[in-house]
Design an enzyme around this catalytic site. Sequence first.
Site, PDB file in Angstrom:
ATOM      1  N   SER A 107       7.314   0.163  24.721  1.00 40.55           N
ATOM      2  CA  SER A 107       7.929   1.287  24.027  1.00 40.55           C
ATOM      3  C   SER A 107       6.989   1.921  23.018  1.00 40.55           C
ATOM      4  O   SER A 107       6.157   1.232  22.419  1.00 40.55           O
ATOM      5  CB  SER A 107       9.175   0.789  23.283  1.00 40.55           C
ATOM      6  OG  SER A 107       9.630   1.750  22.357  1.00 40.55           O
ATOM      7  N   TYR A 132      14.140  -4.825  17.488  1.00 42.04           N
ATOM      8  CA  TYR A 132      13.920  -4.336  18.867  1.00 42.04           C
ATOM      9  C   TYR A 132      12.436  -4.001  19.046  1.00 42.04           C
ATOM     10  O   TYR A 132      11.782  -4.497  19.964  1.00 42.04           O
ATOM     11  CB  TYR A 132      14.765  -3.101  19.162  1.00 42.04           C
ATOM     12  CG  TYR A 132      14.239  -2.338  20.359  1.00 42.04           C
ATOM     13  CD1 TYR A 132      13.458  -1.190  20.188  1.00 42.04           C
ATOM     14  CD2 TYR A 132      14.478  -2.791  21.645  1.00 42.04           C
ATOM     15  CE1 TYR A 132      12.932  -0.527  21.285  1.00 42.04           C
ATOM     16  CE2 TYR A 132      13.956  -2.129  22.744  1.00 42.04           C
ATOM     17  CZ  TYR A 132      13.177  -0.981  22.551  1.00 42.04           C
ATOM     18  OH  TYR A 132      12.651  -0.321  23.633  1.00 42.04           O
ATOM     19  N   LYS A 136       9.082  -5.772  21.396  1.00 41.20           N
ATOM     20  CA  LYS A 136       8.117  -5.094  22.282  1.00 41.20           C
ATOM     21  C   LYS A 136       6.688  -5.426  21.852  1.00 41.20           C
ATOM     22  O   LYS A 136       5.812  -5.681  22.678  1.00 41.20           O
ATOM     23  CB  LYS A 136       8.342  -3.580  22.273  1.00 41.20           C
ATOM     24  CG  LYS A 136       9.667  -3.145  22.873  1.00 41.20           C
ATOM     25  CD  LYS A 136       9.817  -3.628  24.303  1.00 41.20           C
ATOM     26  CE  LYS A 136      11.135  -3.219  24.934  1.00 41.20           C
ATOM     27  NZ  LYS A 136      11.305  -3.746  26.294  1.00 41.20           N
TER      28      LYS A 136
END
Length: 322
Positions: A107, A132, A136
């Site tokens: 991302s 989150y 990644k």
Amino acid sequence: MVLLEKGYEVLLVDNLSNTRAEVLDGIEAISGKRPEWLNIDLADPAACRSALKGHQLDGIIHFAAYKAVGESVQEPLKYYQNNLGSLVNLLDYVSQHPSCGFIFSSSCTVYGQADQLPITEDAPVKAAESPYGNTKQIGEEIIRETAAAKGLKTIALRYFNPIGAHASARIGELPLGVPQNLVPFITQSAAGLRGPLSVYGNDYPTEDGTAVRDYIHVVDLAQAHRVALERLIQGQGQDPMEVFNLGTGTGSSVLEVIQSFESATGEALQWAYAPRRAGDVIAAYADTTKARDVLGWVAEKSLDEAMKDAWAWQVALGSDSH
Ligand code: WQD
């Protein structure tokens, strides 16, 4: 979908924690093929091992992760356990089957607020703004170290903002509960399922004061995965982990997205300014040179086309919000 259309044999592994089994009906309606589907939790080591045992896989595309930035702040352990647990279990399989190519759904959140725009792949990875985003960043490190140790060739694809749906309106995004992301909220608001859209912040240092993102059609994103997988299957992978930005290279403000939605669909959207949202960056859009020159891939679909496809999908869903 894109892999089936190219004649690949596809094994779907999904525990339905954030989608519905009906998605298989949509895939079959579009492609005429129903992929084999294993309903297992990839974060469960034993379940993952037994599910993949006996499968000689040419490649794995690892999408299975929770992705709601706001939820990850409330439930960090849920995100670390699921997103990293599933990654470690799949890398365990790939380590034992090194000919299996591995593609990671990463991302642009790894860049945080980049110092320079457009953002290149060698822009510094900044402290994650959310658990989150951290999954990644940590995920890329786990892959890079494992691939180097085991002689693997992998690819991390850093998504910018995926939007839209398949033009058939048979498959698309099914956000759980109130959508956190801009475009599903827009379509649910226009469909009368939600109130007016809150535009988070109109005092950013941008042309119209609203935040800027790189919105890429999800079908363009899917094509990039096929191209990346074929690079690895054909033995063209260069490093333990190659990284590619997946964006259009164009930044669009929230107001421009609203204008695109209204002009592409003819629907009027109710919206109002609201305070900035914590964790949002001012602007993020991709430098797409590397994906173009190395993968030979560029995004082809416009923002208007994505809005049209997102709206057609919403209309097909009716009042059935997931
Ligand atoms: C976009 C813009 C909001 C909702 C997403 C994913 C993340 C990553 C990157 C893949 C922002 C504004 C939003 C609303 C608004 N993708 N907005 N009102 O935050 O860029 O991150 O793309 O990994 O996983 O979450 O996307 O769609 O939430 O926000 O004004 O009701 O729209 O402030 O400027 P974001 P988003």
